[in-house]
Scaffold this motif. Structure first.
Motif, PDB file in Angstrom:
ATOM      1  N   THR A   1      12.100   4.491   1.369  1.00 46.27           N
ATOM      2  CA  THR A   1      11.885   5.801   0.751  1.00 46.27           C
ATOM      3  C   THR A   1      13.100   6.700   0.927  1.00 46.27           C
ATOM      4  O   THR A   1      13.538   7.371  -0.005  1.00 46.27           O
ATOM      5  CB  THR A   1      10.633   6.477   1.364  1.00 46.27           C
ATOM      6  OG1 THR A   1       9.528   5.577   1.257  1.00 46.27           O
ATOM      7  CG2 THR A   1      10.306   7.772   0.671  1.00 46.27           C
ATOM      8  N   THR A   2      13.661   6.700   2.125  1.00 49.03           N
ATOM      9  CA  THR A   2      14.844   7.521   2.405  1.00 49.03           C
ATOM     10  C   THR A   2      16.028   7.098   1.539  1.00 49.03           C
ATOM     11  O   THR A   2      16.748   7.950   0.992  1.00 49.03           O
ATOM     12  CB  THR A   2      15.215   7.430   3.901  1.00 49.03           C
ATOM     13  OG1 THR A   2      14.092   7.846   4.672  1.00 49.03           O
ATOM     14  CG2 THR A   2      16.403   8.289   4.238  1.00 49.03           C
TER      15      THR A   2
ATOM     16  N   LEU B   1      15.399   8.335  -2.057  1.00 52.91           N
ATOM     17  CA  LEU B   1      15.547   9.789  -2.155  1.00 52.91           C
ATOM     18  C   LEU B   1      17.007  10.218  -2.022  1.00 52.91           C
ATOM     19  O   LEU B   1      17.454  11.128  -2.741  1.00 52.91           O
ATOM     20  CB  LEU B   1      14.687  10.474  -1.096  1.00 52.91           C
ATOM     21  CG  LEU B   1      13.177  10.386  -1.323  1.00 52.91           C
ATOM     22  CD1 LEU B   1      12.421  10.970  -0.134  1.00 52.91           C
ATOM     23  CD2 LEU B   1      12.773  11.061  -2.625  1.00 52.91           C
TER      24      LEU B   1
ATOM     25  N   ASN C   1      18.910  12.267  -4.833  1.00 56.00           N
ATOM     26  CA  ASN C   1      19.510  13.566  -4.484  1.00 56.00           C
ATOM     27  C   ASN C   1      20.980  13.622  -4.868  1.00 56.00           C
ATOM     28  O   ASN C   1      21.517  14.695  -5.134  1.00 56.00           O
ATOM     29  CB  ASN C   1      19.345  13.863  -2.993  1.00 56.00           C
ATOM     30  CG  ASN C   1      17.928  14.249  -2.635  1.00 56.00           C
ATOM     31  OD1 ASN C   1      17.159  14.695  -3.486  1.00 56.00           O
ATOM     32  ND2 ASN C   1      17.573  14.076  -1.366  1.00 56.00           N
TER      33      ASN C   1
END
Length: 195
Positions: free
Chosen positions: A56-57, A60, A64
């Motif tokens: 997930t990181t 993201l 971003n």
């Protein structure tokens, strides 16, 4: 029947032997930092949510930074059953496992036999197959099997890390690809988008 996966029933002595072997091998792997950091399965202190958090990181962070991200998610079917003993033993040797431990692992893998027992309700009896030599795989339900499997696929992240971000939990593998524009993303990753 195609989904059938055997689990090894091990005697108490085997469990003791495997625990001792596992501790010795893990000590060596830890000392020389051999296990891939992208592998989250069967590792002390790591759980499935650690792998999920990392995945997930990564996604993201890419989003971003206004980049495109694509993923391939796969589960190696019957992965523990497909481990080639010769390849595994050569990897153990490459990772510096001692000759004594290599000999024990070779015996552990090479001198295995199995048979299947199926209980038949209609006849109220067991049907048992003949004994067969195990030529591939690591024993499921064993203590040492998961660690041997991790060592078998340990170089996978190093190979695919050059062009992607791998995240692995045992035999479940996620590979993320990123790029700044769709045309190059398709070209570099051989991905075809269609409507």
């Amino acid at each position: 029947m195609s989904k059938y996966r055997h689990v090894s029933l091990l005697p108490s002595f085997s469990k003791i032997f495997e625990t001792v072997m596992q501790r010795r091998i893990i000590k060596h792997l830890t000392k020389y930092n051999i296990l891939s950091t992208e592998q989250y399965g069967f590792r002390l202190g790591l759980r499935p949510d650690n792998a999920t958090y990392k995945l997930t990181t990564e996604i993201l962070n890419v989003m971003n930074n206004k980049l495109l991200v694509g993923g391939i998610f796969y589960d190696l079917e019957k992965a523990f059953d497909c481990v080639n003993h010769d390849i595994l033993l050569s990897k153990l040797k490459f990772y510096g496992i001692s000759d004594k431990d290599l000999t024990l692992c070779q015996s552990y893998l090479g001198n295995r036999y199995c048979r299947t027992a199926i209980y038949d309700d209609s006849e109220n009896s067991n049907k048992v197959s003949n004994w067969a030599k195990v030529r591939l795989g690591v024993p499921q339900g064993s203590i040492l099997g998961p660690l041997l499997f991790l060592l078998y696929i340990n170089d996978l992240p190093k190979i695919i890390k050059k062009t992607s971000a791998p995240i692995i939990f045992a035999d479940d593998t996620s590979i993320l690809f990123t790029h700044s524009n769709l045309i190059d993303f398709n070209k570099n990753n051989h991905i075809v988008f269609s409507t």
